[in-house]
Enzyme design. Structure first.
Site, short mmCIF file in Angstrom:
data_model
loop_
_atom_site.label_atom_id
_atom_site.label_comp_id
_atom_site.label_asym_id
_atom_site.label_seq_id
_atom_site.Cartn_x
_atom_site.Cartn_y
_atom_site.Cartn_z
N SER A 96 22.77 33.74 -0.47
CA SER A 96 21.91 32.70 -0.47
C SER A 96 21.00 33.00 1.11
CB SER A 96 22.28 30.98 0.03
OG SER A 96 21.23 30.34 0.23
N TYR A 124 27.42 23.28 1.93
CA TYR A 124 26.53 24.30 0.90
C TYR A 124 26.52 25.76 1.73
CZ TYR A 124 23.53 26.68 -1.89
OH TYR A 124 22.88 28.01 -1.90
N LYS A 129 28.47 29.90 1.06
CA LYS A 129 28.25 31.08 0.98
C LYS A 129 28.11 32.18 2.36
CE LYS A 129 26.08 29.74 -2.86
NZ LYS A 129 25.97 30.73 -4.09
N1 UFG Z 1 10.34 20.13 1.01
C1 UFG Z 1 9.55 18.62 0.62
N2 UFG Z 1 9.78 17.45 -0.24
C2 UFG Z 1 10.56 17.56 -0.47
C3 UFG Z 1 11.76 18.35 -0.90
C4 UFG Z 1 11.31 20.01 -0.01
O1 UFG Z 1 8.86 18.44 1.81
O2 UFG Z 1 10.63 16.52 -1.62
C5 UFG Z 1 10.55 21.03 2.14
C6 UFG Z 1 11.54 21.00 3.14
O3 UFG Z 1 11.10 20.75 3.39
C7 UFG Z 1 11.14 23.17 3.09
C8 UFG Z 1 10.54 22.83 1.66
O4 UFG Z 1 9.53 21.70 0.93
O5 UFG Z 1 10.13 22.91 4.08
C9 UFG Z 1 11.48 24.83 0.56
O6 UFG Z 1 12.73 22.61 0.32
P1 UFG Z 1 13.38 23.27 -1.00
O7 UFG Z 1 14.81 21.80 -0.61
O8 UFG Z 1 13.13 23.28 -1.73
O9 UFG Z 1 14.59 24.35 -0.66
P2 UFG Z 1 15.60 24.62 1.02
O10 UFG Z 1 14.30 25.94 1.88
O11 UFG Z 1 15.39 23.69 1.99
O12 UFG Z 1 16.92 25.83 0.57
C10 UFG Z 1 16.61 26.61 -0.74
C11 UFG Z 1 17.69 26.23 -1.68
C12 UFG Z 1 19.37 26.23 -0.51
C13 UFG Z 1 19.54 26.88 0.06
C14 UFG Z 1 18.05 27.96 0.65
C15 UFG Z 1 17.62 29.72 0.87
O13 UFG Z 1 17.85 24.59 -1.25
O14 UFG Z 1 20.25 26.05 -1.45
O15 UFG Z 1 16.53 27.70 0.06
O16 UFG Z 1 16.53 29.44 1.73
F1 UFG Z 1 20.07 27.25 0.59
#
Ligand code: UFG
Length: 340
Positions: A124, A152, A156
């Site tokens: 990841s 998590y 990885k």
């Molecule tokens: N976000 C919101 N509201 C929500 C959910 C997310 O504003 O309800 C924002 C987050 O702050 C972030 C973006 O949307 O800016 C993406 O968030 P995600 O939770 O979809 O994804 P992340 O980048 O935080 O995490 C994902 C995976 C992880 C992985 C990671 C690698 O969930 O498993 O990408 O970058 F490790």
């Protein structure tokens, strides 16, 4: 080849299974169905008109896994099995370390017992340290394995290290570590897709559930990041492009451990995602800004040029394609697989 696909019933795994079958490989799925559905396998079989062999077992149990796989022959392993909820990993770190590390150790042991040397591992982008000032897109030479904000993500990084160390002791091992950015989208048929249990942690499935009316409004986690509109920027990669990256990795295995980013190289902010999904679905996405989420970075976008060059692979689908395909999946399966 006959591929052992660990975690093959999950969101990414089901798309990898489909792509492997369509390329003419045979697929043996090993899954414990703790966060996946039998229906996903049924639908992959239906879409490809091929049979998927299935072993239901928990890879973190060595004795059971060894017995279940004793009479199986396979040429390579694609390992995507594991727990993946960031918040849950903070609340239950021991379970995350035990499950995710043990499954990898056990698979490597079973591979050695079977004389199998080919491994593709699902890593990841979360293994990267927060980007230093001036660094835009992350390439594989960026520092990894420190500054990770949740168990998590550590599992990885630790799994990557375990694979590297075991490769040193077994030089015949041919391993590829694929660092996924943010997988989104679904098979264009709308028959398989992401079916998160409970309230989605990730942006895209949450937005899709708001569009379909299962959730009232999206909470946007912060709008004061140093990005073009203040919201977090990520590299959203269509799950079919991601799945094809596994096929490319399998075709390019050679002794050693190689690491590749699977991303598009293009960033979308949270507001960009809301706008694109609203266009794709023709629905309003009510949303409001709340406080930033702990552990989030402003921007995480891949430099995918190493995979483009060495794996002869490139993300081909647009973000609009991903939104359209997510919407097809979401509207045809408003309650996921269990909804029928
Ligand atoms: N976000 C919101 N509201 C929500 C959910 C997310 O504003 O309800 C924002 C987050 O702050 C972030 C973006 O949307 O800016 C993406 O968030 P995600 O939770 O979809 O994804 P992340 O980048 O935080 O995490 C994902 C995976 C992880 C992985 C990671 C690698 O969930 O498993 O990408 O970058 F490790």
């Amino acid at each position: 080849m006959r591929i052992l696909l660990a975690g093959g019933a999950g969101y990414i795994g089901s798309h990898v299974a489909l792509v492997l079958l369509e390329a003419g490989h045979d697929v043996l799925v090993v899954d414990d169905f703790s966060n996946s559905a039998h229906a996903a396998i049924d639908r992959v079989q239906h879409l490809t008109d091929r049979t998927v062999e299935l072993i239901e077992c928990d890879l973190s149990d060595l004795a059971t896994s060894r017995a279940a796989l004793r009479d199986q022959e396979f040429d390579a392993v694609i390992h995507l099995a594991g727990l993946k909820a960031v918040g849950e990993s903070v609340a239950e770190p021991a379970r995350y370390y035990r499950t995710n590390l043990t499954a990898t150790l056990n698979l490597l042991e079973i591979m050695a017992e079977h004389g199998v040397n080919r491994l593709v591992f699902s890593s990841s982008a979360t293994v990267y340290a927060p980007a230093a000032e001036g660094v835009e897109n992350l390439d594989e030479s960026q520092p990894a394995g420190h500054g990770i904000t949740n168990p998590y993500g550590w599992t990885k990084a630790m799994n990557e290290q375990i694979i590297r160390d075991i490769q040193v002791s077994r030089p015949e091992l041919e391993a590829v570590l694929l660092r996924y950015f943010n997988p989104v989208g679904a098979h264009p048929s709308g028959r398989i897709g992401e079916d998160p249990s409970g309230i989605p942690n990730n942006l895209m499935p949450f937005v899709a559930q708001v569009a379909i009316g299962r959730r009232e409004r999206l909470a946007v986690f912060g709008d004061e990041y140093p990005t073009h509109d203040g919201t977090g920027v990520r590299d959203y990669i269509h799950v079919m492009d991601l799945a094809e990256g596994h096929l490319a990795a399998l075709d390019h295995l050679r002794p050693g451990v190689a690491t590749y980013n699977l991303g598009t190289g293009v960033g979308q902010s949270v507001f960009d995602v809301v706008r694109a999904f609203s266009d794709a679905s023709g629905r309003e996405i009510p949303h409001g800004v709340v406080a930033p989420r702990a552990g989030d970075v402003a921007r995480a976008v891949a430099d995918p040029s190493k995979a483009n060059r060495e794996l002869d692979w490139k993300a081909k689908r647009s973000f609009a394609d991903a939104c359209r395909d997510t919407w097809t999946w979401q509207s045809q399966n408003p309650n996921g697989y269990t909804g029928g």
